[in-house]
Scaffold this motif. Sequence first.
Motif, PDB file in Angstrom:
ATOM      1  N   TYR A 192       0.858  -1.183   0.000  1.00 11.59           N
ATOM      2  CA  TYR A 192       0.000   0.000   0.000  1.00 11.59           C
ATOM      3  C   TYR A 192       0.895   1.234   0.000  1.00 11.59           C
ATOM      4  CZ  TYR A 192      -3.908   3.035   1.251  1.00 11.59           C
ATOM      5  OH  TYR A 192      -4.873   4.010   1.243  1.00 11.59           O
ATOM      6  N   ASP A 193       0.631   2.165  -0.922  1.00 12.27           N
ATOM      7  CA  ASP A 193       1.526   3.331  -1.019  1.00 12.27           C
ATOM      8  C   ASP A 193       0.928   4.585  -0.374  1.00 12.27           C
ATOM      9  OD1 ASP A 193      -0.416   4.279  -2.703  1.00 12.27           O
ATOM     10  OD2 ASP A 193       0.801   4.228  -4.525  1.00 12.27           O
ATOM     11  N   ASN A 215      -3.116   3.773  -2.882  1.00  8.79           N
ATOM     12  CA  ASN A 215      -3.582   2.575  -3.601  1.00  8.79           C
ATOM     13  C   ASN A 215      -2.738   1.366  -3.220  1.00  8.79           C
ATOM     14  OD1 ASN A 215      -5.460   3.945  -5.403  1.00  8.79           O
ATOM     15  ND2 ASN A 215      -3.621   4.879  -6.257  1.00  8.79           N
ATOM     16  N   PHE A 216      -3.262   0.227  -3.650  1.00  6.69           N
ATOM     17  CA  PHE A 216      -2.502  -1.009  -3.478  1.00  6.69           C
ATOM     18  C   PHE A 216      -1.804  -1.341  -4.793  1.00  6.69           C
ATOM     19  CE2 PHE A 216      -5.996  -1.343  -0.477  1.00  6.69           C
ATOM     20  CZ  PHE A 216      -5.361  -1.794   0.662  1.00  6.69           C
ATOM     21  N   TYR A 254      -9.127  -1.209  -3.568  1.00  5.43           N
ATOM     22  CA  TYR A 254      -9.445  -2.117  -2.452  1.00  5.43           C
ATOM     23  C   TYR A 254      -8.869  -3.498  -2.749  1.00  5.43           C
ATOM     24  CZ  TYR A 254     -12.967   1.154  -0.681  1.00  5.43           C
ATOM     25  OH  TYR A 254     -13.603   2.247  -0.164  1.00  5.43           O
ATOM     26  N   LEU A 287       0.111  -5.126   6.417  1.00  6.41           N
ATOM     27  CA  LEU A 287      -1.213  -5.572   5.957  1.00  6.41           C
ATOM     28  C   LEU A 287      -1.534  -6.998   6.418  1.00  6.41           C
ATOM     29  CD1 LEU A 287      -0.954  -4.375   2.220  1.00  6.41           C
ATOM     30  CD2 LEU A 287      -1.960  -3.131   4.141  1.00  6.41           C
ATOM     31  N   ASN A 341      -6.047  -0.546   7.991  1.00  7.86           N
ATOM     32  CA  ASN A 341      -6.252  -0.037   6.624  1.00  7.86           C
ATOM     33  C   ASN A 341      -7.616  -0.530   6.151  1.00  7.86           C
ATOM     34  OD1 ASN A 341      -6.362   0.362   3.841  1.00  7.86           O
ATOM     35  ND2 ASN A 341      -4.143   0.157   3.613  1.00  7.86           N
ATOM     36  N   LYS A 366      -9.262  -0.253   3.611  1.00 11.53           N
ATOM     37  CA  LYS A 366      -9.471  -0.650   2.212  1.00 11.53           C
ATOM     38  C   LYS A 366      -9.009  -2.086   1.963  1.00 11.53           C
ATOM     39  CE  LYS A 366      -8.942   3.872   0.114  1.00 11.53           C
ATOM     40  NZ  LYS A 366      -8.018   4.588  -0.790  1.00 11.53           N
ATOM     41  N   LEU A 367      -8.553  -2.715   3.038  1.00 16.84           N
ATOM     42  CA  LEU A 367      -8.146  -4.119   2.944  1.00 16.84           C
ATOM     43  C   LEU A 367      -9.134  -4.953   3.750  1.00 16.84           C
ATOM     44  CD1 LEU A 367      -5.936  -6.274   2.196  1.00 16.84           C
ATOM     45  CD2 LEU A 367      -4.967  -5.819   4.451  1.00 16.84           C
TER      46      LEU A 367
END
Length: 445
Positions: A130-131, A134-135, A154, A282, A304, A306-307
Motif C-alpha cells: 500500500y503506497d 492505492n494497493f 481495495y 497488511l 487499513n 481498504k483491505l
Amino acid sequence: MTKIAIIGAGPCGLSMLRSFEQAEKKGEKIPEIVCFDKQDDWGGLWNYSWRTGSDQYGDPVPNSMYRYLWSNGPKECLEFADYSFDEHFGKPIPSFPPREVLYDYILGRVKKGNLKDKVKFNTSVTNVMYDGNNFELTYRDKKNNKILKDVFDYVIVSTGHFSVPFIPEYPGMKSFPGRIMHSHDFRDAEEFRDKNVIVLGSSYSAEDVALQCHKYGAKSVTIGYRHNPMGFKWPNGMKEVFHLDRLEGNKAIFKDGHEQVADAIILCTGYLHHFPFLSEDLKLNTVNRLYPPKLYKGVVWQNNHKLMYLGMQDQFHTFNMFDCQAWFARDIIMKKIKIPDNSEIEKDINKWVSMEEKLENPDQMIDFQTEYTKELHSLSDYPKIDFELIRKHFKEWEHHKVENIMTYRNKSFSSPVTGSIGPVHHTPWETAMDDSLKVFLDQKK
Ligand SMILES: Cc1cc2nc3c(=O)[nH]c(=O)nc-3n(C[C@H](O)[C@H](O)[C@H](O)COP(=O)(O)OP(=O)(O)OC[C@H]3O[C@@H](n4cnc5c(N)ncnc54)[C@H](O)[C@@H]3O)c2cc1C
Ligand SMILES: NC(=O)c1ccc[n+]([C@@H]2O[C@H](COP(=O)([O-])OP(=O)(O)OC[C@H]3O[C@@H](n4cnc5c(N)ncnc54)[C@H](OP(=O)(O)O)[C@@H]3O)[C@@H](O)[C@H]2O)c1
C-alpha cells in the motif's frame, strides 16, 4: 472508477463476486473487479486435486481436499440464502452430501452469469503493498511465466487458511520406517487398507481422516490427542490415547504409556494463516480461532480499511457466513455502510475478542459464531435466512455426534431457506463407499 482485487476464487471469493453481481442486477453501478486464483479453476478447496507437493508450475498445491469427503455438518447450516439446495437440485436432497455434490452446489449460482470472465486463473498474487493511496499488486501468470503488476483501490483477501500445513516434529521421526504425512497431502483412505495408522490431532481432520481410514479397511487406527480427547465412542479397531511421546523404530510410544506398532503416521495438526504475499503492515497474524483480532466485524483490517479479509475465522458457519461477510464488504466499498471512528472500531473488536476468549464448550462457540453472523446479516440486504434454526441444527448435530460418531451423517435436517426436510439417504454413511454425485442423488437406489 473504483477498482478492486479479490485474491482467491474459493467459496469466499465467489461470495464476493456474487454480492457485486446481485447489486448490479438491482441497477447499481459496481466497481471494476479482478479476481485472481492460483488454481486452474474456481471452487477453492472444493475443486479436488489429485496433486500434492508442487503443481506443474512449481507452486505449492493449496488444495487439502480428499476423496470420499462428506460434509461434516448438516448442509442446511451452510445453505445460501439466495440460492437454496432445492433450487439447485430441483428437489430436497439428504443433509450430509459428499464433496462433489457440495462443489456442484457452490458453483451453481455463480455459473449462471458471466462472473468467470472476471477471474484470472493459474495466477498467483505474489506481492501486495500500500503506497498511502492505492494497493500495488504483483502477480505471476503461471502458464506464461510472466510477472505483472496492477493498481487497486481495495483488496479482498479470500485465500482461505487451510492450505499451508502446520507440521510438528516428534523424536524418532527421522528413523521411522513407514510413511509420515500431513492431512493436507491425504487424498485416498484406500492407501491405508490393512495398515496400522496413527493419527495425531483432536479436531475435524483428525476425526474424519481417522474415520475414513477405518471405513476403508485400516487394520487399526490410533488417535493421539495433545490437550483434550475428542472422546467419541469409537468403533472396534479405533482408539484415542494421550499425546505421542516418541517413535522407536516402527513403534509409537504415547505419554500415557500406550504403545502401538505403526505403518503410517498422519499429522492432522492443523494449518497456518500464511500470507507471504502481503507486506507486514497488511498481514493478519493469527492462529485458527473464532475471532482473529484486528478485523472490524471480522472483515475489515483495522489498520487499513481498504483491505478486507473473508473467511479467516475458525468455522462452524461457512458459506452463508462468507456471504454475510461479502455483502458487508461490498456495502463498505460501495459506501452504503460507513465505518465508525478508530475508537469505536477498537471497542467493537475488543468486545468480540474478549467474548471469544471466555468460550468453554462447543454450544457456546456455536452461539458465539451465530451471534456474529446474525449481526453481520443485519447490516446488509443479504436475503432472509433463519439463523435461529441453524443454531438449533448445529447443537443437535453436536449431540448426534456424541451419541454415535458412525451414524450422525445419516440424520436429516430442515432448510433455513425453504423449510423442506432433507430425505434420509439411501445408504448409511458407514457403508456408502461410492461418493459420486450420480450415486448420491439417485434416491431410487
Ligand atoms: C479437508 C477440509 C474439509 C472441509 N470440509 C468442510 C465441510 O465439510 N463443510 C464446510 O462447510 N467447510 C469445510 N471446510 C472448510 C473450508 O474452509 C470452507 O468450506 C471453504 O473452502 C473456505 O473457503 P475459502 O474461499 O475461504 O478458502 P479456499 O476454499 O481455501 O479457497 C481459497 C482460494 O484462494 C486461492 N489462493 C490462495 N492464495 C492465493 C494467491 N496468493 N494468489 C491467488 N490465489 C490464491 C486458492 O487457490 C483457493 O482457490 C473444509 C476444509 C478442509 C481443509
Ligand atoms: N468435511 C469434513 O469432514 C472435514 C474433514 C477434515 C477437515 N475439515 C475442516 O477442515 C478445517 C481444519 O480442521 P483441522 O482439524 O485440520 O485443523 P484445526 O481445527 O485447526 O485443528 C488442529 C488440530 O491440531 C492439533 N495439533 C496441533 N499441533 C499439534 C501437535 N504438535 N501434536 C498433536 N496435535 C497437534 C490441535 O490440537 P490441540 O487442540 O491440542 O491444540 C488440533 O486438534 C476445519 O474447518 C474442518 O471443519 C472438514
